[in-house]
Design a protein around this motif. Structure first.
Motif, PDB file in Angstrom:
ATOM      1  N   ASP A 196       0.208  -5.970  -6.074  1.00 44.81           N
ATOM      2  CA  ASP A 196       0.373  -7.106  -5.173  1.00 44.81           C
ATOM      3  C   ASP A 196       1.724  -7.773  -5.419  1.00 44.81           C
ATOM      4  OD1 ASP A 196      -0.153  -8.926  -3.254  1.00 44.81           O
ATOM      5  OD2 ASP A 196      -1.659 -10.056  -4.382  1.00 44.81           O
ATOM      6  N   ASN A 246     -12.309  -2.073   2.546  1.00 45.50           N
ATOM      7  CA  ASN A 246     -12.102  -1.588   1.176  1.00 45.50           C
ATOM      8  C   ASN A 246     -10.760  -0.872   1.100  1.00 45.50           C
ATOM      9  OD1 ASN A 246     -12.141  -0.579  -1.402  1.00 45.50           O
ATOM     10  ND2 ASN A 246     -13.838   0.834  -1.079  1.00 45.50           N
ATOM     11  N   PRO A 247      -9.676  -1.613   0.818  1.00 42.40           N
ATOM     12  CA  PRO A 247      -8.337  -1.022   0.869  1.00 42.40           C
ATOM     13  C   PRO A 247      -8.055   0.053  -0.176  1.00 42.40           C
ATOM     14  CG  PRO A 247      -8.237  -3.420   1.020  1.00 42.40           C
ATOM     15  CD  PRO A 247      -9.629  -3.064   0.621  1.00 42.40           C
ATOM     16  N   GLN A 248      -9.025   0.372  -1.017  1.00 42.88           N
ATOM     17  CA  GLN A 248      -8.835   1.485  -1.946  1.00 42.88           C
ATOM     18  C   GLN A 248      -9.039   2.828  -1.249  1.00 42.88           C
ATOM     19  OE1 GLN A 248      -7.717   0.758  -5.029  1.00 42.88           O
ATOM     20  NE2 GLN A 248      -7.775  -1.347  -4.256  1.00 42.88           N
ATOM     21  N   VAL A 249      -9.580   2.798  -0.033  1.00 44.33           N
ATOM     22  CA  VAL A 249      -9.943   4.022   0.688  1.00 44.33           C
ATOM     23  C   VAL A 249      -8.946   4.277   1.816  1.00 44.33           C
ATOM     24  CG1 VAL A 249     -11.739   5.161   2.054  1.00 44.33           C
ATOM     25  CG2 VAL A 249     -12.374   3.648   0.156  1.00 44.33           C
ATOM     26  N   ASP A 250      -8.483   5.532   1.922  1.00 46.07           N
ATOM     27  CA  ASP A 250      -7.573   5.931   2.999  1.00 46.07           C
ATOM     28  C   ASP A 250      -8.371   6.468   4.184  1.00 46.07           C
ATOM     29  OD1 ASP A 250      -4.966   5.512   1.739  1.00 46.07           O
ATOM     30  OD2 ASP A 250      -5.508   7.173   0.423  1.00 46.07           O
ATOM     31  N   TYR A 306       0.811  -1.211   0.000  1.00 46.62           N
ATOM     32  CA  TYR A 306       0.000   0.000   0.000  1.00 46.62           C
ATOM     33  C   TYR A 306       0.845   1.262   0.000  1.00 46.62           C
ATOM     34  CZ  TYR A 306      -3.794  -3.217   0.952  1.00 46.62           C
ATOM     35  OH  TYR A 306      -4.700  -4.245   0.871  1.00 46.62           O
ATOM     36  N   PHE A 345      -0.968   2.621  -6.832  1.00 47.34           N
ATOM     37  CA  PHE A 345      -1.891   1.600  -7.336  1.00 47.34           C
ATOM     38  C   PHE A 345      -1.831   0.299  -6.538  1.00 47.34           C
ATOM     39  CE2 PHE A 345      -0.367   4.113 -11.045  1.00 47.34           C
ATOM     40  CZ  PHE A 345      -1.508   4.875 -11.225  1.00 47.34           C
ATOM     41  N   SER A 346      -1.050   0.252  -5.462  1.00 46.27           N
ATOM     42  CA  SER A 346      -0.997  -0.895  -4.544  1.00 46.27           C
ATOM     43  C   SER A 346      -0.819  -2.233  -5.255  1.00 46.27           C
ATOM     44  CB  SER A 346      -2.280  -0.939  -3.698  1.00 46.27           C
ATOM     45  OG  SER A 346      -2.513   0.290  -3.076  1.00 46.27           O
ATOM     46  N   ASN A 351      -1.751  -2.678   6.341  1.00 46.15           N
ATOM     47  CA  ASN A 351      -2.583  -1.575   5.851  1.00 46.15           C
ATOM     48  C   ASN A 351      -2.068  -0.194   6.249  1.00 46.15           C
ATOM     49  OD1 ASN A 351      -4.245  -3.938   5.492  1.00 46.15           O
ATOM     50  ND2 ASN A 351      -5.979  -2.576   5.225  1.00 46.15           N
ATOM     51  N   ARG A 400      -5.094   2.045   5.183  1.00 44.48           N
ATOM     52  CA  ARG A 400      -6.127   1.619   4.248  1.00 44.48           C
ATOM     53  C   ARG A 400      -7.263   0.951   5.016  1.00 44.48           C
ATOM     54  NH1 ARG A 400      -4.475   1.566  -1.164  1.00 44.48           N
ATOM     55  NH2 ARG A 400      -2.909   3.220  -1.378  1.00 44.48           N
ATOM     56  N   TYR A 401      -8.475   1.382   4.703  1.00 47.97           N
ATOM     57  CA  TYR A 401      -9.691   0.877   5.339  1.00 47.97           C
ATOM     58  C   TYR A 401      -9.812  -0.624   5.080  1.00 47.97           C
ATOM     59  CZ  TYR A 401     -14.835   0.624   5.938  1.00 47.97           C
ATOM     60  OH  TYR A 401     -16.106   0.322   6.314  1.00 47.97           O
TER      61      TYR A 401
END
Length: 248
Positions: A74, A98-102, A67, A71-72, A210, A94-95
């Motif tokens: 893998d 939903n790890p797209q959200v900070d 993260y 674009f995180s 995260n 990262r939430y």
């Protein structure tokens, strides 16, 4: 003569392209490895962080995970060059659902800790965190938590101290079950205790992977719901006293 002039222009263009690419690569490296800018979009960390604060986050404070990269991708799991965060740190992460959200919250629970809130008081491992009245708070944000909201200064056992808001004595997060933080995870809470979706609710325990970094300092701050693009409103709405202020 025309050929020489054309060649000069091509060389100048190529030099400009190289400078641009180098600057872009440097910016990507700084953003990925050192500091990343974030803006505060909600009031969950009031009064420590306000809507309209722009902060730099120290990304090497806790090492790096996927993260940490744009674009995180893998590419690997876990963290490299890792170091443990401290209780009381203000952390961007990262939430988990939903790890797209900070998200940004304060870390109050380390692995193995027992965390509970009883009658507005935060308990860590069975001990209440001392808090003292510290005035009141009114925000310049349209969706502020209220006028003259009571402020309480909490002090952790290591001496770390910070202000929290307690707008209501009977909110959903004022009395919780006991949470036992699993290994490799952390427990986060917002300083605006009655207006923060955090580890007491759907955020849950935050995996070490995260963590993005530790909030470092505020480099820009503008109030009254002023957009960053509305530069003509900056002089009247700039929070001058918050510029280059460290995040405690």
């Amino acid at each position: 003569m025309f050929e020489k002039a054309e060649k000069k222009e091509q060389n100048a263009l190529w030099e400009n392209i190289k400078v641009f690419v180098q600057a872009l690569l440097l910016a990507v490296i700084i953003r990925t490895v050192l500091f990343q800018p974030f803006t505060i979009p909600s009031g969950s960390m009031m009064p420590t962080l306000l809507v309209g604060d722009y902060i730099f986050v120290n990304k090497f404070a806790y090492g790096y995970s996927r993260y940490s990269l744009p674009f995180s991708p893998d590419l690997f799991s876990g963290r490299i060059f890792s170091s443990e965060p401290k209780r009381g740190d203000v952390v961007v992460f990262r939430y988990p659902p939903n790890p797209q959200v900070d998200y940004i919250k304060r870390l109050v629970g380390l692995p193995g800790d027992h965390i509970q809130v009883k009658d507005d008081i935060l308990y860590i491992n069975g001990q209440p965190v001392p808090r003292q009245p510290d005035g009141t708070f009114t925000s310049d944000y349209r969706n502020d938590p209220g006028v003259d909201v009571p402020v309480y200064r909490e002090t952790l056992d290591d001496g770390k101290t910070y202000d929290t808001l307690d707008a209501r004595p009977d909110s959903a997060g004022d009395n919780t079950r006991e949470f036992i933080v699993p290994a490799g995870h952390y427990f986060m809470m917002g300083d605006n205790r009655d207006n923060s979706l955090d580890s007491r609710f759907d955020v849950g325990y935050v995996p070490a992977e995260n963590l993005v970094g530790r909030a470092s300092f505020i480099f820009f701050s503008i109030g009254n719901d002023t957009s960053f693009l509305e530069f003509w409103k900056w002089p009247a709405n700039m929070r001058w006293d918050r510029l280059f202020k460290g995040v405690q």
